[in-house]
Design an enzyme around this catalytic site. Structure first.
Site, PDB file in Angstrom:
ATOM      1  N   SER B  32       0.865  -1.014   0.137  1.00  0.00           N
ATOM      2  CA  SER B  32      -0.002  -0.056  -0.199  1.00  0.00           C
ATOM      3  C   SER B  32       0.791   1.318   0.185  1.00  0.00           C
ATOM      4  O   SER B  32       0.503   2.184  -0.627  1.00  0.00           O
ATOM      5  CB  SER B  32      -0.801   0.026   1.044  1.00  0.00           C
ATOM      6  OG  SER B  32      -1.712  -1.034   1.334  1.00  0.00           O
ATOM      7  N   GLU B  53       3.558  -1.061  14.910  1.00  0.00           N
ATOM      8  CA  GLU B  53       4.092   0.164  14.746  1.00  0.00           C
ATOM      9  C   GLU B  53       5.058   0.858  15.788  1.00  0.00           C
ATOM     10  O   GLU B  53       5.888   1.413  15.633  1.00  0.00           O
ATOM     11  CB  GLU B  53       2.703   1.351  14.376  1.00  0.00           C
ATOM     12  CG  GLU B  53       2.119   1.120  13.149  1.00  0.00           C
ATOM     13  CD  GLU B  53       1.028  -0.041  13.208  1.00  0.00           C
ATOM     14  OE1 GLU B  53       0.810  -0.457  14.463  1.00  0.00           O
ATOM     15  OE2 GLU B  53       0.694  -0.659  12.332  1.00  0.00           O
ATOM     16  N   PHE B  78      -1.716   5.175  11.472  1.00  0.00           N
ATOM     17  CA  PHE B  78      -1.028   4.037  12.184  1.00  0.00           C
ATOM     18  C   PHE B  78       0.431   4.632  12.958  1.00  0.00           C
ATOM     19  O   PHE B  78       0.861   3.926  13.915  1.00  0.00           O
ATOM     20  CB  PHE B  78      -1.029   2.648  11.447  1.00  0.00           C
ATOM     21  CG  PHE B  78      -2.392   2.353  11.077  1.00  0.00           C
ATOM     22  CD1 PHE B  78      -3.274   2.283  12.077  1.00  0.00           C
ATOM     23  CD2 PHE B  78      -2.171   2.119   9.706  1.00  0.00           C
ATOM     24  CE1 PHE B  78      -4.496   1.931  11.369  1.00  0.00           C
ATOM     25  CE2 PHE B  78      -3.657   1.764   9.231  1.00  0.00           C
ATOM     26  CZ  PHE B  78      -4.915   1.870  10.031  1.00  0.00           C
ATOM     27  N   HIS B 103      -1.368   8.107   2.936  1.00  0.00           N
ATOM     28  CA  HIS B 103      -2.799   7.716   3.055  1.00  0.00           C
ATOM     29  C   HIS B 103      -3.337   8.663   4.059  1.00  0.00           C
ATOM     30  O   HIS B 103      -4.244   8.575   5.263  1.00  0.00           O
ATOM     31  CB  HIS B 103      -3.258   6.410   3.446  1.00  0.00           C
ATOM     32  CG  HIS B 103      -3.169   5.302   2.550  1.00  0.00           C
ATOM     33  ND1 HIS B 103      -1.789   5.022   2.040  1.00  0.00           N
ATOM     34  CD2 HIS B 103      -4.002   4.697   1.715  1.00  0.00           C
ATOM     35  CE1 HIS B 103      -2.003   4.010   1.108  1.00  0.00           C
ATOM     36  NE2 HIS B 103      -3.159   3.875   0.894  1.00  0.00           N
TER      37      HIS B 103
END
Lengths: 311, 308
Positions: B32, B53, B78, B103
């Site tokens: 992604s 993360e 995230f 994103h």
């Protein structure tokens, strides 16, 4: 990618069999070294109490519980050079339980990274001896203070070492209370996934955390089995027995292809009878009276007004 | 529209060829984020830490402590899950880690509110040692990534998924120096990210209505280019900010703070009005949440009335 070498015999014990084959300490060549380490640890404990007494605050109990492990590492096992703190090939030590900073500072000073007199600057403004470790203090490899972060950093350091063809080892001191943090287990998985064999975790398992006993607050049991289930080779030791510490550190290094965890059973506040297993000494000030009583117990009364010279 | 994340992946591959110590880390979103391109080209220097993360940031810190230049990539939202790890394991020691996120804003439109990051600029710019870059389009993203890889210390680079093209080709991008895209006389639109392109169309509309609006691409939110901002405030006496972020704490706040201290000037902030997003088409969401040229035009008309 599991290959045959990764599959342990079903009967693998957490405690390595080698332990039962050890000669008794009296007949071991390590006996004189162990006596010297015990004496050094006594000095380190006196420093810890003096530092916290002078600073007016600090974590005495958690520092006393790892004093022996730190002394064993810095005086007998780490490949390091106090004259060259930035030596690229040195073994690294990460105090993930950063609140035990007084124990690290006292050990580093004894090892010669900075003058023993500087210890009295603990928690003073602009002193390198901050309440929790910061980069820039001679001998401090990694900053810490917020629990749960040291093992991830250790993995990064070990990965860099692998990429650079270095053979240094990365030791990480975790608290058992700290094992509540999810990041510890994220990192535990990463280390075994990448087979970071140069990472050695030592869990200071004193069965206490800030608010009470680990059983009361959040049970970690069975802790050794948890690490094992995460793909680590696990050892259990008495974290105040130098003979056990030294031999186990050596045995751990013989295990290839995976990270190692040593569960060190310790006593919070070790060395001072009224501090042992006493949650009141997790953190806070140490009064003149308390400090003197503790110093006498450690066999070395130190006048808090004078400078500490116990070498 | 051009994919910003494709440019991210391509830039990493380009930089990987010259920067031997460049390491890219990812938390199970390499496809992604397009860091998979780097993974294919330099498998030895790419590590996936899985869906973790906090661990991502810690591992980045460890590699940086040993002298590596580290890119830690995931979705903006995230990365914020590990804000405290970024603070304590990276920023506190000013380590050479570039947190490059994709994103951001509403750009993960279909996934809904859980995946949309509208507070990240606020919390990242509030962190000492951290610098924050929000590129306007793919071309500027590529230049920004090259620039931050060349400067030691921590950066937060905030990318969306796709953005309308603003730049035809490279220009002399510099961290901390805003890019003047359009000269104006009456009011200045200070924008970042996808809102730069919205600002340019708003300026066209305003021109047709007789308002000469300028556009300043404030790609670096921190350190803010106070010089360019003050010049603009002096000349125009009225400022609009436009960002794909909550109006609290982002570019609008940074601009208002600087002007309040140096040259109090009427400001109108175009951004998300302190609410969470939802699933929908990207254009639809931008419209519903007020991130349009029309909103900028309205804000311009309001602020001109209040002009200093």
């Amino acid at each position: 990618m599991l290959d045959k070498r990764d599959i342990e015999p079903e009967a693998e014990e957490i405690l390595p069999r080698a332990k039962t084959r050890r000669p008794p300490i009296e007949s071991s060549h390590l006996a004189p070294a162990v006596r010297a380490l015990e004496e050094r640890a006594r000095t380190v404990r006196l420093h810890i109490l003096n530092m916290i007494h002078r600073a007016g605050s600090g974590h005495a109990g958690p520092s006393l519980s790892i004093a022996d492990i730190l002394v064993a590492l810095y005086f007998a096992r780490l490949r390091h050079d106090p004259k060259q703190p930035a030596w690229r090939d040195r073994d690294r030590l990460i105090l993930s339980k950063g609140h035990a900073a007084p124990a690290l500072y006292a050990t580093l000073a004894e090892a010669g990274y900075f003058p023993v007199e500087d210890l009295l600057n603990l928690r003073r403004m602009e002193s390198p001896l901050q309440g929790h470790p910061e980069l820039g203090t001679p001998g401090v490899d990694v900053m810490s203070g917020s629990l749960g972060q040291g093992l991830s950093i250790a993995n990064g350091i070990a990965m860099a070492g692998r990429l650079d063809g270095k053979t240094y080892r990365v030791y990480v001191l975790l608290g058992d209370g700290e094992c509540d943090e999810g990041q510890v287990w994220e990192a535990a998985m990463t280390a075994s996934h990448y087979k970071l064999e140069n990472v050695v975790v030592i869990v200071d398992c004193n069965n206490m955390q800030s608010d009470g006993s680990t059983e009361q607050i959040k049970s970690k049991k069975p802790l050794a089995e948890k690490w094992k289930a995460f793909g680590w080779r696990v050892f259990e030791i008495n974290g105040h027995d130098f003979y056990d510490i030294l031999l186990t550190l050596d045995e751990a290094l013989e295990v290839k292809g995976r990270p190692k965890a040593i569960i060190a059973h310790t006593v919070k506040g070790k060395g001072v009878s009224f501090m042992e297993n006493n949650g009141d000494f997790h953190s806070g000030a140490l009064s003149e009276q308390i400090f003197e009583r503790a110093s006498i117990e450690l066999g070395h009364p130190v006048k808090s007004s004078g400078s500490e010279r116990s070498r | 529209m051009r994919s910003v994340r494709e440019e991210f992946g391509n830039t990493l591959v380009k930089m990987g060829a010259t920067l031997d110590d460049l390491i890219v880390l990812n938390a199970d979103l390499s496809r992604s984020t397009r860091t998979s391109k780097f993974a294919q080209r330099f498998p030895q220097r790419f590590f996936n830490v899985g869906v973790s993360e906090q661990d991502l940031m810690g591992m980045a810190a460890g590699l940086a402590l040993e002298g590596k230049t580290v890119v830690a990539a995931t979705f903006a939202i995230f990365a914020m899950r590990a804000w405290e790890q970024i603070r304590n394991s990276i920023a506190r020691a000013s380590l050479n880690v570039k947190i490059i996120v994709t994103h951001s804003g509403l750009s993960d439109h279909g996934d809904g509110a859980s995946h949309q990051s509208i507070e990240d600029i606020a919390v990242m710019r509030g962190m000492p040692n951290m610098r924050v870059i929000v590129p306007a389009d793919a071309v500027e993203a590529g230049m920004a990534i090259e620039a931050v890889l060349d400067i030691r210390g921590p950066f937060y680079v905030r990318l969306g998924r796709d953005a309308p093209e603003v730049f035809d080709g490279a220009y002399d991008f510099e961290v901390g120096r805003a890019k003047r895209l359009l000269d104006g006389e009456d009011v200045d639109i200070v924008a970042a990210g996808v809102m730069v392109s919205q600002a340019l169309s708003a300026a066209k509309t305003l021109k047709a209505e007789g308002v000469r609006a300028g556009v300043l691409d404030m790609h670096t939110i921190k350190p803010l280019d106070r010089g360019s901002l003050l010049q603009s405030a002096k000349k125009m006496g009225a400022i609009i900010t436009a960002e794909e972020h909550n109006v609290i704490g982002g570019l609008g706040s940074a601009v208002a703070e600087a002007l309040a201290e140096e040259l109090p000037t009427p400001v109108e902030r175009v951004g998300i009005r302190d609410c969470f997003g939802e699933s929908g088409g990207y254009e639809e969401l931008l419209t519903k949440y007020g991130l349009t040229p029309e909103e900028i035009v309205k804000a311009a008309k309001r602020v001109i009335v209040r002009r200093r």
